[in-house]
Motif scaffolding. Structure first.
Motif, PDB file in Angstrom:
ATOM      1  N   TYR A 118       0.806  -1.222   0.000  1.00 52.55           N
ATOM      2  CA  TYR A 118       0.000   0.000   0.000  1.00 52.55           C
ATOM      3  C   TYR A 118       0.836   1.269   0.000  1.00 52.55           C
ATOM      4  O   TYR A 118       0.557   2.193  -0.751  1.00 52.55           O
ATOM      5  CB  TYR A 118      -0.964  -0.028   1.189  1.00 52.55           C
ATOM      6  CG  TYR A 118      -1.995  -1.112   1.041  1.00 52.55           C
ATOM      7  CD1 TYR A 118      -3.191  -0.879   0.380  1.00 52.55           C
ATOM      8  CD2 TYR A 118      -1.763  -2.396   1.535  1.00 52.55           C
ATOM      9  CE1 TYR A 118      -4.131  -1.880   0.215  1.00 52.55           C
ATOM     10  CE2 TYR A 118      -2.697  -3.409   1.372  1.00 52.55           C
ATOM     11  CZ  TYR A 118      -3.877  -3.144   0.714  1.00 52.55           C
ATOM     12  OH  TYR A 118      -4.790  -4.141   0.548  1.00 52.55           O
ATOM     13  N   GLY A 119       1.843   1.358   0.858  1.00 55.74           N
ATOM     14  CA  GLY A 119       2.716   2.507   0.894  1.00 55.74           C
ATOM     15  C   GLY A 119       3.928   2.164   1.729  1.00 55.74           C
ATOM     16  O   GLY A 119       3.790   1.896   2.917  1.00 55.74           O
ATOM     17  N   TYR A 120       5.109   2.146   1.130  1.00 52.86           N
ATOM     18  CA  TYR A 120       6.305   1.705   1.858  1.00 52.86           C
ATOM     19  C   TYR A 120       7.552   2.300   1.226  1.00 52.86           C
ATOM     20  O   TYR A 120       7.535   2.790   0.089  1.00 52.86           O
ATOM     21  CB  TYR A 120       6.395   0.180   1.884  1.00 52.86           C
ATOM     22  CG  TYR A 120       6.546  -0.466   0.529  1.00 52.86           C
ATOM     23  CD1 TYR A 120       7.795  -0.833   0.037  1.00 52.86           C
ATOM     24  CD2 TYR A 120       5.433  -0.718  -0.266  1.00 52.86           C
ATOM     25  CE1 TYR A 120       7.941  -1.427  -1.204  1.00 52.86           C
ATOM     26  CE2 TYR A 120       5.561  -1.315  -1.512  1.00 52.86           C
ATOM     27  CZ  TYR A 120       6.812  -1.659  -1.981  1.00 52.86           C
ATOM     28  OH  TYR A 120       6.948  -2.235  -3.220  1.00 52.86           O
ATOM     29  N   GLU A 121       8.645   2.254   1.976  1.00 51.89           N
ATOM     30  CA  GLU A 121       9.926   2.780   1.525  1.00 51.89           C
ATOM     31  C   GLU A 121      10.891   1.636   1.271  1.00 51.89           C
ATOM     32  O   GLU A 121      10.962   0.679   2.038  1.00 51.89           O
ATOM     33  CB  GLU A 121      10.478   3.734   2.584  1.00 51.89           C
ATOM     34  CG  GLU A 121      11.818   4.363   2.207  1.00 51.89           C
ATOM     35  CD  GLU A 121      13.017   3.531   2.647  1.00 51.89           C
ATOM     36  OE1 GLU A 121      14.088   3.651   2.022  1.00 51.89           O
ATOM     37  OE2 GLU A 121      12.859   2.737   3.592  1.00 51.89           O
ATOM     38  N   GLY A 173       4.430   1.719  -3.758  1.00 48.15           N
ATOM     39  CA  GLY A 173       3.147   1.164  -3.365  1.00 48.15           C
ATOM     40  C   GLY A 173       1.962   1.810  -4.044  1.00 48.15           C
ATOM     41  O   GLY A 173       2.075   2.769  -4.809  1.00 48.15           O
ATOM     42  N   GLU A 174       0.791   1.240  -3.761  1.00 44.10           N
ATOM     43  CA  GLU A 174      -0.467   1.698  -4.376  1.00 44.10           C
ATOM     44  C   GLU A 174      -0.734   3.169  -4.139  1.00 44.10           C
ATOM     45  O   GLU A 174      -0.957   3.945  -5.070  1.00 44.10           O
ATOM     46  CB  GLU A 174      -1.626   0.847  -3.832  1.00 44.10           C
ATOM     47  CG  GLU A 174      -3.001   1.363  -4.221  1.00 44.10           C
ATOM     48  CD  GLU A 174      -3.592   2.344  -3.226  1.00 44.10           C
ATOM     49  OE1 GLU A 174      -4.351   3.244  -3.678  1.00 44.10           O
ATOM     50  OE2 GLU A 174      -3.315   2.250  -2.017  1.00 44.10           O
ATOM     51  N   ALA A 175      -0.752   3.571  -2.860  1.00 47.66           N
ATOM     52  CA  ALA A 175      -1.172   4.939  -2.541  1.00 47.66           C
ATOM     53  C   ALA A 175      -0.200   5.994  -3.075  1.00 47.66           C
ATOM     54  O   ALA A 175      -0.637   6.939  -3.747  1.00 47.66           O
ATOM     55  CB  ALA A 175      -1.385   5.086  -1.038  1.00 47.66           C
ATOM     56  N   GLY A 203      -0.914  -2.190 -11.315  1.00 45.91           N
ATOM     57  CA  GLY A 203      -0.833  -3.636 -11.506  1.00 45.91           C
ATOM     58  C   GLY A 203       0.376  -4.282 -10.873  1.00 45.91           C
ATOM     59  O   GLY A 203       0.291  -5.406 -10.360  1.00 45.91           O
ATOM     60  N   GLU A 204       1.499  -3.598 -10.860  1.00 43.39           N
ATOM     61  CA  GLU A 204       2.708  -4.209 -10.296  1.00 43.39           C
ATOM     62  C   GLU A 204       2.594  -4.431  -8.791  1.00 43.39           C
ATOM     63  O   GLU A 204       3.338  -5.213  -8.213  1.00 43.39           O
ATOM     64  CB  GLU A 204       3.930  -3.357 -10.596  1.00 43.39           C
ATOM     65  CG  GLU A 204       3.970  -2.023  -9.883  1.00 43.39           C
ATOM     66  CD  GLU A 204       5.247  -1.256 -10.195  1.00 43.39           C
ATOM     67  OE1 GLU A 204       6.331  -1.738  -9.792  1.00 43.39           O
ATOM     68  OE2 GLU A 204       5.163  -0.191 -10.838  1.00 43.39           O
ATOM     69  N   TYR A 205       1.634  -3.778  -8.158  1.00 44.93           N
ATOM     70  CA  TYR A 205       1.437  -3.943  -6.724  1.00 44.93           C
ATOM     71  C   TYR A 205       0.293  -4.905  -6.394  1.00 44.93           C
ATOM     72  O   TYR A 205      -0.113  -5.010  -5.235  1.00 44.93           O
ATOM     73  CB  TYR A 205       1.181  -2.583  -6.073  1.00 44.93           C
ATOM     74  CG  TYR A 205       2.344  -1.643  -6.238  1.00 44.93           C
ATOM     75  CD1 TYR A 205       3.561  -1.893  -5.603  1.00 44.93           C
ATOM     76  CD2 TYR A 205       2.246  -0.520  -7.055  1.00 44.93           C
ATOM     77  CE1 TYR A 205       4.637  -1.051  -5.767  1.00 44.93           C
ATOM     78  CE2 TYR A 205       3.320   0.333  -7.226  1.00 44.93           C
ATOM     79  CZ  TYR A 205       4.529   0.066  -6.578  1.00 44.93           C
ATOM     80  OH  TYR A 205       5.604   0.903  -6.754  1.00 44.93           O
ATOM     81  N   GLY A 206      -0.217  -5.595  -7.404  1.00 44.38           N
ATOM     82  CA  GLY A 206      -1.259  -6.594  -7.172  1.00 44.38           C
ATOM     83  C   GLY A 206      -2.671  -6.071  -7.308  1.00 44.38           C
ATOM     84  O   GLY A 206      -3.631  -6.781  -6.993  1.00 44.38           O
ATOM     85  N   PHE A 207      -2.838  -4.842  -7.796  1.00 48.28           N
ATOM     86  CA  PHE A 207      -4.161  -4.273  -7.988  1.00 48.28           C
ATOM     87  C   PHE A 207      -4.581  -4.480  -9.441  1.00 48.28           C
ATOM     88  O   PHE A 207      -3.798  -4.258 -10.362  1.00 48.28           O
ATOM     89  CB  PHE A 207      -4.167  -2.785  -7.643  1.00 48.28           C
ATOM     90  CG  PHE A 207      -3.921  -2.505  -6.188  1.00 48.28           C
ATOM     91  CD1 PHE A 207      -4.953  -2.099  -5.362  1.00 48.28           C
ATOM     92  CD2 PHE A 207      -2.658  -2.661  -5.625  1.00 48.28           C
ATOM     93  CE1 PHE A 207      -4.740  -1.854  -4.015  1.00 48.28           C
ATOM     94  CE2 PHE A 207      -2.426  -2.415  -4.284  1.00 48.28           C
ATOM     95  CZ  PHE A 207      -3.474  -2.014  -3.477  1.00 48.28           C
ATOM     96  N   GLY A 208      -5.833  -4.902  -9.632  1.00 41.45           N
ATOM     97  CA  GLY A 208      -6.324  -5.183 -10.972  1.00 41.45           C
ATOM     98  C   GLY A 208      -7.761  -4.727 -11.134  1.00 41.45           C
ATOM     99  O   GLY A 208      -8.307  -3.999 -10.300  1.00 41.45           O
TER     100      GLY A 208
END
Length: 299
Positions: free
Chosen positions: A64-67, A74-76, A277-282
């Motif tokens: 979701y959001g990371y460093e 991440g997504e956000a 998409g690369e973060y698993g969202f479709g």
């Protein structure tokens, strides 16, 4: 009452990072200590345009959001960078916060927006402003490659008498119990990687979690695959678990401008998938058009 229930806090997701990302962030850790006051009058949007950046908070929670390696991923952050760029604000300046400090930090003016995929729930809506949903989190099963038990959803798990893993304290156990799965067939695990390890070793037949998180696990664990996602129900109500961006109270103009650009993305499945998409969202994580934050906040 909306058909969409209030989702629980997403407390079971991994805080580890993996490959992929798109925003280089110099001085990432130093940004954590910066503090600024709340809006000093005038339009929040115009102020941010003039200064050229927006301060965003993340909780270091993949995907979701990371460093990682000096980059905010991440997504956000990916979605918010696209939206704020369209609004004339070219830079995200990040600040790390533990999960339970995100909203207090926002209220204190330490940052402008929470970019952490935060679930939209009524008790949070009382303290801050949420965007419209950025995503929904359908549920899925992590299984061995080839899906030897041919599991597709919770009904199939019950029918097969399969052993299934759930995260400690997560809502998925409620879904499994509501579907009639026997307590003896449930295994409680402490973190997502424990679920992947248990499936791979054969200690359980499947691991139940959001499809977003499971795709991330499968990407980083060989020999596993994720079933097609499904939407569980509780008392006949579909459980979509939506999340969004969070703004300080009084920033309605900024939130509304954000929502305008967000709608352009969630209304365009191809663009949405290209971005996330690369973060698993479709396509299956795009919020339904009738899923509205106003309903979620009063559910």
């Amino acid at each position: 009452m909306s058909e969409f229930p209030n989702p629980s806090r997403r407390g079971f997701l991994t805080r580890t990072a993996a490959v992929g990302g798109l925003l280089t962030v110099p001085g990432l850790l130093a940004a954590c200590s910066r503090t600024a006051g709340a809006d000093g009058g005038g339009s929040s949007l115009e102020r941010l345009r003039k200064q050229g950046y927006v301060r965003v908070a993340y909780a270091n929670e993949a995907p979701y959001g990371y460093e990682e390696d000096g980059q905010l991923k991440g997504e956000a952050p990916t979605l918010h960078r696209e939206i704020f760029k369209a609004l004339g604000i070219g830079e995200l300046r990040p600040a790390f916060s533990e999960w339970d400090g995100l909203i207090p930090g926002l209220q204190a003016g330490k940052y402008d927006v929470i970019s952490a995929g935060m679930a939209i729930v009524p008790e949070r809506c009382e303290k801050a402003l949420f965007s419209e949903p950025e995503f929904v989190s359908p549920t899925a099963l992590l299984v061995k490659r080839g899906n030897p038990e041919k599991l597709t959803d919770l009904r199939s798990v019950k029918r097969a008498g399969a052993g299934i893993g759930v995260m400690a304290g997560a809502v998925e156990k409620t879904y499994a119990t509501a579907a009639g799965i026997a307590e003896d067939d449930l295994r409680t695990l402490q973190k997502p990687q424990d679920g992947a390890d248990a499936v791979r070793s054969g200690r359980i037949d499947a691991f139940l979690l959001t499809s977003i998180s499971l795709k991330w696990l499968a990407k980083n664990n060989s020999g596993l695959e994720v079933t097609d996602p499904f939407v569980p129900e509780l008392d006949g109500v579909k459980q979509y678990s939506p999340g969004g961006a969070v703004f300080r109270e009084g920033q309605e103009e900024l939130r509304d401008a954000f929502n305008g650009e967000l709608k352009k993305i969630t209304s365009d499945a191809g663009r949405y998938v290209r971005l996330l998409g690369e973060y698993g969202f479709g396509k299956e994580t795009i919020p339904p058009a009738n899923l509205r934050t106003a309903d979620l906040c009063k559910a």
